[in-house]
Every structure is written in C-alpha cells, then in structure tokens.
Motif scaffolding. Structure first.
Motif, PDB file in Angstrom:
ATOM      1  N   LEU A  61       0.840  -1.197   0.000  1.00 35.90           N
ATOM      2  CA  LEU A  61       0.000   0.000   0.000  1.00 35.90           C
ATOM      3  C   LEU A  61       0.876   1.249   0.000  1.00 35.90           C
ATOM      4  O   LEU A  61       0.420   2.332   0.342  1.00 35.90           O
ATOM      5  N   ARG A  62       2.100   1.081  -0.386  1.00 35.79           N
ATOM      6  CA  ARG A  62       3.080   2.174  -0.368  1.00 35.79           C
ATOM      7  C   ARG A  62       2.557   3.388  -1.127  1.00 35.79           C
ATOM      8  O   ARG A  62       2.102   3.286  -2.271  1.00 35.79           O
ATOM      9  N   GLY A  63       2.618   4.549  -0.478  1.00 38.73           N
ATOM     10  CA  GLY A  63       2.234   5.788  -1.128  1.00 38.73           C
ATOM     11  C   GLY A  63       0.746   6.063  -1.152  1.00 38.73           C
ATOM     12  O   GLY A  63       0.329   7.092  -1.688  1.00 38.73           O
ATOM     13  N   CYS A  64      -0.069   5.186  -0.570  1.00 42.67           N
ATOM     14  CA  CYS A  64      -1.527   5.404  -0.514  1.00 42.67           C
ATOM     15  C   CYS A  64      -1.826   6.256   0.717  1.00 42.67           C
ATOM     16  O   CYS A  64      -2.147   5.733   1.797  1.00 42.67           O
ATOM     17  N   ASP A  65      -1.757   7.575   0.573  1.00 38.32           N
ATOM     18  CA  ASP A  65      -1.773   8.456   1.738  1.00 38.32           C
ATOM     19  C   ASP A  65      -3.151   8.682   2.332  1.00 38.32           C
ATOM     20  O   ASP A  65      -3.289   9.402   3.332  1.00 38.32           O
ATOM     21  N   GLN A  66      -4.199   8.087   1.755  1.00 35.69           N
ATOM     22  CA  GLN A  66      -5.532   8.200   2.345  1.00 35.69           C
ATOM     23  C   GLN A  66      -5.822   7.070   3.326  1.00 35.69           C
ATOM     24  O   GLN A  66      -6.920   6.981   3.873  1.00 35.69           O
TER      25      GLN A  66
END
Length: 449
Positions: free
Chosen positions: A114-119
């Motif tokens: 889920l790298r970079g999924c800032d939500q």
C-alpha cells in the motif's frame, strides 16, 4: 539508489511473451474483454474502469494484481479470493474501508503493498487473519500504528512502514482501545537521512515474528526500549535492521541483543544527540554486513577492523567530525563500492582520500565507484594519486555556509559524472568545470538546486 529504465521495445517483448503464454494480461485505454486471461493482471492508469468488462473476465486463475492510477473497490471480489499478490503502490483513492475489504476477500495474500496510498490512516484489526502474509509495505501512507494482531502473522518476513509522527505523539502511543504501550518505529529512505526519521508504531510481541528478515527502524530509546531489545534477540533471521535511539544507557544492551544475528546484511543505527560518542567502544556484528549506515556520530567510529568488514560494499556515515585516521581506515576496506559521507567539520578542514605507509602512497578505495560528500563548513577535498581509481560518480551536496575546494580530480581515471546539488556558489561550479574540462575522461557536470 540506482534506477533502471526498461527500453520500450523490450517491454513490449516481455509483455507479449507473457500474454502468449497466458501468464499476464493488462487492461489499458478503452480495451474491451481481453481475448485471454492469465495469472497476473495489470490495470493501467489509462483504462476506463469499466466494471462490466472486469466482471466479464474469468478471474478464478488470478494470483497477482498490480494497479496503476485510480483504485476501485470492484477490482476485487469473491472470484479473486485466491489472489496471492496485490501491489497498489501509489494507487489513488485507496481508503481504510478498502483495506478492510481486501483482508476479508483475499485471505490467501502473501504480498500486500500500500506504499504511497496516503488516504490510509490505519490497518484493520482483522489483518491478523492474513496468515499467509509474508510482505507488508505501508511506507509513505498516513499509518502511524500497526495493529496488535500483526503478531499473529508467523510467516511475515518483511515489515516496511513509516508515516510522519505528529507533534503530540510522544515516545510511546496506544492503538485504538488497546492500551498496551507501543514502540515507535521510524522508517525512512533517501540520501542523507535526517536525525528524526519517519515513524510508525508496532505492538509489543514483535519478537514472536521469528521469520522476519526486514525490520526498521526500531526506537529503542523509547520507554519500552528495554523490552524491545529483549524481543530483538529472538529475531535471529533478520537480514536488514534499523535502530533509532541508541544511547550510552542502552548501547551495551543493543550490542548484546544483536550479537547473535549472524545473518545481518544491512544495519542502520541512529544515535541520540547527547550520546553521539557512545559507539566508539561498542562491538557490532560486522562480519557478514554488506551495508552499514551510522548516523549521529561525533568524531569516532565504532571498532572497525578491515578483516571484520571484508564483505562491506556500502557505507553511510553522518557525523560531526571525520578524522584523518578514520579516512585512512575506510580506504583499506577491500570491497567498498558506495561511500556516503555527511560531515559537519572535517579534521583540519580537509578530506584527504589517500593512504600512506612509510612515506609511500598505497592503493586505496580500490573498488569505490560512487562517492557522495555533504559538508556544512569549508572543506578542501583531496584525492591522492593512488586512490579511487574506479570512481565513476562523485556527488557534492552543498548547504548554506559550506564551501569546497577540490584537488586531484585528474587522478580519478574512470570518473564519468559529477553531481553538484543544493546551495552551491557560482565559484564552485566554475572551479569544477575548469578541472573537468582538462580531465581525460571528460566527465559530465550535472547541476541540481
């Protein structure tokens, strides 16, 4: 980090071969129902997210899915329940509810990125139901805590996590209604890593995950640091470890905790500011290390013997003062390939890359191909006539108040590129241009502000 780009023609050959063998297929543009299905599905950003098309595909053989661009909940369903790999790096629109649905519908997952999924702000407690999970990557999300149920994942080998800690977050935190203290785990990436890296929180009981190969960065300076060190002893299969908060109080316990970690290939250590000299007399398991990163040193390195570091290929040092004696020692490391130095004040204002014995210069830094230098003061960098004969890339990081003077660049017979970064002065650029113009390899000077 070395980045590689695949030639467009080669990419087409690889993809077409995979499609011919029914291994991989992709959804892109306005494509309709694909003629073939396979075990790996790639959803490209350009695809129109047509639910009817996706539901018309037989996904029962699907084992791996990679998504670029926008995520839609209908990408997974009961028909994808045998999925082993789900890669959503930098996907847009992934929420906490989506992750909970993934855990529910994909019980066979072995790899979840889920790298970079800032939500995404938290992982569900049901994460512990993914008993086959081996890799969990939640780097650069908004997750600052990992659920206690993660300790049920006995097959977990890689934990990569890290979100910026809030100002209100102290050395310990609690997760949801679970009042068990947690240990902060900052995880970072980049060139010169800051003194206060990104953080995530893991529950006590991490020592149960004896299959772990990668863990970092554990804050042993927190209130639960002593308990974490005891658990760290159980993780003898670790190949990569990062530790934050090493001090005079816990340095001996830390050294003892990892003394039996004979499989370690990469070790990163951050020192507390008031204890920056505590590594000087500490012994570390160095025999099998390929990568060593030490941040926050004062003016002394740990006991580094050349025979102990015979396999070391990458070394990062961030310290206040780098002594001439230390520079000579580094020059004797037989396999060192990448050297990165961040120094506030070199001894006598000089970085002298050479080794002399009985008045004669010896071959030194024989395998070094990449050298990165960052200095916050005035420094004269000198390369001896027998040093760094294989150096290809020199990177110079400039700060406000720093200045550089170079000599001996002509001795670097394989030099191809010089990168000048940060707040450099025009005089430094002209100095490098003048020296490189007369270099027999005609190295390229690249500028990055």
């Amino acid at each position: 980090m070395v980045l590689c780009r695949v030639n467009g023609f080669l990419r087409e050959c690889i993809c077409s071969q995979g499609m011919q063998e029914n291994l991989v297929y992709e959804l892109a543009g306005t494509c309709s129902l694909p003629q073939r299905t396979g075990r790996h599905l790639v959803i490209l950003e350009s695809w129109g997210r047509d639910r009817i098309v996706l539901e018309s595909i037989d996904l029962s053989r699907l084992r791996s899915m990679t998504v670029f661009g926008e995520w839609k909940p209908f990408f997974i369903s009961q028909s994808t329940k045998l999925l082993r790999v789900l890669d959503l790096e930098d996907a847009v629109g992934v929420t906490n509810d989506d992750v909970e649905q993934m855990v529910k519908l994909l019980p066979c997952l072995m790899f979840l990125s889920l790298r970079g999924c800032d939500q995404i702000f938290q992982l569900p407690r049901s994460l512990g139901d993914l008993r086959q999970l081996q890799t969990l990557d939640v780097t650069n999300t908004s997750i600052i805590t990992l659920p206690a149920s993660i300790t049920k994942l006995q097959k977990l080998q890689y934990i990569r996590a890290g979100a910026a800690a809030t100002a209100s977050q102290g050395p310990t935190a609690t997760t949801g209604n679970d009042q068990t203290p947690q240990a902060i785990v900052p995880v970072v990436s980049g060139f010169f890593i800051p003194d206060h890296p990104l953080r995530c929180v893991v529950p006590r009981g991490i020592g149960k995950l004896t299959a772990l190969h990668t863990l970092g960065v554990v804050n042993i300076g927190a209130s639960e640091g002593e308990a974490i060190l005891k658990e760290l002893k159980n993780l003898t299969q670790l190949r990569k470890l990062g530790v934050f908060g090493v001090s005079r109080k816990n340095s001996e316990a830390f050294s003892s905790a990892i003394s039996s970690h004979v499989h370690l290939r990469s070790l990163s250590v951050w020192l507390e500011e008031e204890s920056r000299g505590c590594l000087g007399d500490m012994s570390l398991p160095l025999e099998n290390l390929l990568s060593l990163k030490l941040y926050g040193l004062r003016d002394r390195l740990p006991v580094l013997q050349v025979n102990q570091l015979s396999k070391l290929t990458k070394l990062h040092l961030k310290m206040n003062t780098l002594m001439d004696e230390a520079i000579e020692s580094l020059g004797k490391l037989p396999k060192l390939c990448i050297l990165r130095l961040c120094v506030n004040q070199p001894e006598y204002g000089q970085l002298r890359f050479h080794v002399f014995t009985d008045g004669l210069e010896e071959l030194s830094y024989q395998k070094v191909k990449v050298l990165d230098i960052a200095c916050r003061s005035s420094v004269h960098v000198n390369f001896g006539s027998e040093a760094m004969k294989k150096l290809e890339l020199l990177t110079v990081e400039c700060y406000y108040g720093s200045s550089y003077q170079f000599s001996g660049l002509g001795h670097l017979s394989q030099l191809k590129e010089v990168w000048l970064k940060g707040s450099y002065e025009e005089a430094l650029k002209e100095q490098l241009q003048g020296q490189l113009a007369s270099h027999p390899m005609e190295p390229v000077l690249k500028l990055e502000e």
